[in-house]
Scaffold this motif. Structure first.
Motif, PDB file in Angstrom:
ATOM      1  N   PHE A 144      22.678  17.266  79.316  1.00 41.51           N
ATOM      2  CA  PHE A 144      22.670  15.928  78.936  1.00 41.51           C
ATOM      3  C   PHE A 144      22.592  14.853  80.334  1.00 41.51           C
ATOM      4  O   PHE A 144      21.918  13.815  80.005  1.00 41.51           O
ATOM      5  N   LEU A 145      23.120  15.192  81.266  1.00 46.65           N
ATOM      6  CA  LEU A 145      23.068  14.315  82.627  1.00 46.65           C
ATOM      7  C   LEU A 145      21.575  14.523  82.984  1.00 46.65           C
ATOM      8  O   LEU A 145      20.856  13.082  83.201  1.00 46.65           O
ATOM      9  N   LYS A 146      20.802  15.461  82.968  1.00 46.60           N
ATOM     10  CA  LYS A 146      19.354  15.561  83.311  1.00 46.60           C
ATOM     11  C   LYS A 146      18.439  14.619  82.175  1.00 46.60           C
ATOM     12  O   LYS A 146      17.585  13.837  82.551  1.00 46.60           O
ATOM     13  N   MET A 147      18.594  14.639  81.052  1.00 46.05           N
ATOM     14  CA  MET A 147      18.216  13.767  80.052  1.00 46.05           C
ATOM     15  C   MET A 147      18.493  12.303  80.458  1.00 46.05           C
ATOM     16  O   MET A 147      17.337  11.461  80.291  1.00 46.05           O
ATOM     17  N   VAL A 148      19.793  11.726  80.701  1.00 47.47           N
ATOM     18  CA  VAL A 148      19.841  10.557  80.886  1.00 47.47           C
ATOM     19  C   VAL A 148      19.347  10.201  82.237  1.00 47.47           C
ATOM     20  O   VAL A 148      18.731   8.942  82.465  1.00 47.47           O
ATOM     21  N   ALA A 149      19.232  11.001  83.593  1.00 47.72           N
ATOM     22  CA  ALA A 149      18.619  10.589  84.629  1.00 47.72           C
ATOM     23  C   ALA A 149      17.029  10.595  84.252  1.00 47.72           C
ATOM     24  O   ALA A 149      16.474   9.608  85.029  1.00 47.72           O
ATOM     25  N   ASN A 150      16.499  11.450  83.517  1.00 48.31           N
ATOM     26  CA  ASN A 150      15.108  11.102  83.053  1.00 48.31           C
ATOM     27  C   ASN A 150      14.873   9.566  82.831  1.00 48.31           C
ATOM     28  O   ASN A 150      13.795   9.024  83.059  1.00 48.31           O
ATOM     29  N   LEU A 151      15.837   9.159  81.630  1.00 50.26           N
ATOM     30  CA  LEU A 151      15.571   8.123  80.995  1.00 50.26           C
ATOM     31  C   LEU A 151      15.801   6.911  82.044  1.00 50.26           C
ATOM     32  O   LEU A 151      14.933   5.790  82.162  1.00 50.26           O
ATOM     33  N   ILE A 152      16.623   6.957  83.019  1.00 55.34           N
ATOM     34  CA  ILE A 152      16.958   5.981  83.918  1.00 55.34           C
ATOM     35  C   ILE A 152      15.741   6.000  84.999  1.00 55.34           C
ATOM     36  O   ILE A 152      15.301   4.881  85.428  1.00 55.34           O
ATOM     37  N   GLY A 153      15.157   7.098  85.457  1.00 53.11           N
ATOM     38  CA  GLY A 153      13.999   7.141  85.986  1.00 53.11           C
ATOM     39  C   GLY A 153      12.961   6.312  85.799  1.00 53.11           C
ATOM     40  O   GLY A 153      12.147   5.940  86.304  1.00 53.11           O
ATOM     41  N   GLN A 154      12.456   6.471  84.448  1.00 54.55           N
ATOM     42  CA  GLN A 154      11.311   5.848  83.850  1.00 54.55           C
ATOM     43  C   GLN A 154      11.618   4.287  83.813  1.00 54.55           C
ATOM     44  O   GLN A 154      10.882   3.544  83.948  1.00 54.55           O
TER      45      GLN A 154
END
Length: 560
Positions: A144-154
């Motif tokens: 879950f945190l990796k998915m959120v981190a990907n969204l934040i990175g974009q």
């Protein structure tokens, strides 16, 4: 999935990145029981640029919540960090003060790097408190945190691109202003270019003409700002005619006159069969203006969804027709026009800040007619000459008639002055128009009802610009009650006893008494430039109700 949906909504909002990331941290902490959520965004040197934590704990982040050693490990290894018990881990030896409050409970730490492309731009971390009641799995939390981190990175990547783009536009604007100032210093005085259709010899008009004469030489986007009736379309045409693109098309579109679905087809075009009624392929205004200039009038009236679509075209110079898949590239010089306070709209969230910076490269403020009284005589004579040529008449204006026009406030600006001259000339029974021939002398003047301001600044200029407010001579005060028209209540404007300016004090019938339904409808249509959809918004009605009311009161539409 609910938490991921809420976070994606937050990251798509047109707001400051710091506030968005703080909201994301609060969602992780409040809704998903991921305590002490912390988001750290790093600058080019690897130092924390933005720190967002749940509960606003940024000031103690590095010492008590997320030690620097943890950040360094996440950035260096580009892999997640999982600590089963932070009280016993050497990475968190400085976190003892915070842990002391929870000695009877075990606290675990999970952190993941935030990437933009192949580069780490920050970290995302949370704590898990073992209270004996909640069951959780580290592998699910990490996914879950990796998915959120990907969204934040974009989101971080897009914000940085827009920030760099904004800075480039601001630098370009400063360069143009510097070039204008240098030319003024070199020549002592700017030459005033002559453009057909623009009438005026006042200092304010000279300054505007000098500015657009210089701006026309470049391809920079121009934002024309001014009250309704100041001639924004005419000045946009002047910019095109003085530019190297003058041999190419000049295309214009009123954004307020069309709903969003039709506006998209008008600007981008559509493919055959894209929607019901699309029987043929159609080129949009961007294609039609390729190599030339495109005027988007009333740019401040477009919806939030369409602002995002327009921004992509302005940034990339490419688009697809409605219903098409082929990407088209165009070379268009954009001129936008509005009478709306865009700065206030951005503050309220009604207008995207990134689109504002994209179109507000070179703002040009068009003065209202009350700020250029010396041009009234010249304009009035010009309009009467055109009327004479069109109708085979030989009318003239007396000195007393010109004096009446010079004293009028003209809330509708040049458009209202032209209508006043044409109406008076049409009804004149002799060759010389005198003061008694004007509408205020016969009880038909509605000028006072057109002005509902109360010591306002020009709605098109930023409040911070330090410009002086409008004169204190206010003919109308606005009320909120109204009589029904077409089954819906219209706003009522209660005139004050001040004169409208057409005649002596107290002699104008429009300045006394309560206006009728027909007068209120006429007022709204004049303020909206005779665009029914815009008048409907002013009165809180639907376009269908406006159409019914116009027919009911026998009001014919004007083509401006």
């Amino acid at each position: 999935m609910f938490g991921l949906y809420e976070i994606s909504k937050l990251l798509n909002e047109p707001a400051r990145l710091e506030g968005v990331l703080a909201s994301v941290a609060n969602v992780l902490s409040s809704f998903l029981q991921m305590w002490c959520a912390a988001i750290v965004i790093l600058d080019e040197a690897g130092e924390p640029e933005i720190v967002a934590t749940s509960g606003g704990e940024a000031k103690t982040l590095r010492k008590e919540i997320l030690p620097q050693a943890v950040i360094d490990q996440l950035v260096a290894t580009e892999t997640p960090v999982v600590v089963q018990n932070i009280a016993a881990d050497p990475l968190f030896k400085d976190a003892a003060p915070r842990i002391a409050a929870d000695l009877d409970r075990k606290v675990s730490f999970l952190g993941v790097p935030i990437k933009a492309g192949d580069r780490v731009v920050g970290t995302l971390s949370i704590d898990r408190v073992h209270d004996g009641r909640t069951n959780f799995r580290f592998d699910e939390d990490l996914r879950f945190l990796k998915m959120v981190a990907n969204l934040i990175g974009q989101s971080v990547r897009l914000h940085r691109i827009l920030s760099a783009d904004r800075q480039r536009l601001l630098d370009e604007r400063r360069s143009l202003e510097k070039a204008l100032s240098q030319e003024l210093a070199d020549k002592g005085r700017w030459p005033t270019p002559k453009v057909g259709g623009i009438v005026g010899d006042s200092d304010k008009i000279r300054k505007v003409m000098q500015t657009i004469g210089q701006v026309a030489k470049s391809n920079s986007t121009v934002l024309l700002r001014g009250e309704s009736g100041t001639g924004k379309e005419l000045f946009a045409r002047a910019i095109h005619d003085m530019s190297p693109r003058k041999s190419k098309p000049f295309v214009k579109l009123n954004c307020a006159a069309l709903p969003e679905s039709v506006l998209e087809s008008e600007l981008f075009g559509h493919e055959k069969g894209a929607f019901t009624g699309a029987v043929n392929q159609r080129r949009g205004r961007f294609e039609m203006a390729d190599g030339g200039t495109l005027l988007l009038d009333e740019i401040g009236e477009i919806s939030a969804n369409f602002q995002a679509k327009l921004l992509r075209v302005l940034q990339e110079g490419e688009f697809e027709r409605v219903g098409g898949t082929k990407t088209l590239k165009v070379d268009v010089r954009l001129v936008c026009a509005t009478n709306k306070d865009l700065e206030a709209a951005v503050t309220r969230g009604e207008f995207r800040a990134d689109l504002y910076y994209r179109i507000n490269v070179v703002p040009v403020f068009l003065p209202p007619l009350r700020d250029r009284p010396g041009d009234v005589r010249l304009l009035a004579r010009t309009f009467l000459t055109r009327f004479n040529e069109e109708n085979g008449r030989d009318l003239s204006l007396s000195d007393t008639a010109l004096h009446v026009l010079e004293r009028c406030y003209f809330p509708g600006n040049v458009r209202e002055l032209e209508n006043c001259v044409r109406r008076t000339a049409t009804l004149a029974g002799h060759d010389v128009i005198d003061r008694g021939d004007f509408a205020c002398a016969s009880g038909d003047c509605l000028s006072a009802l057109l002005w509902t301001g109360s010591g306002r600044h020009n709605a098109n200029e930023p409040a911070a610009a330090g410009r002086s407010p409008l004169p204190a001579r206010e003919p109308v005060a606005e009320e909120t009650a109204g009589a029904p028209i077409g089954g819906v209540s219209l706003p009522v404007h209660q005139p004050s006893p001040l004169p409208c300016g057409h005649a002596e004090a107290g002699s104008c019938p429009a300045s006394t008494g309560r206006p009728t339904d027909r007068e209120r409808l006429l007022e709204a249509m004049e303020r909206a430039g005779w665009v029914q959809a815009k008048a409907a918004r002013l009165l809180g009605l639907t376009p269908r109700q406006i159409g019914y009311a116009l027919k009911k009161h026998g009001i014919e539409l004007k083509r401006l």
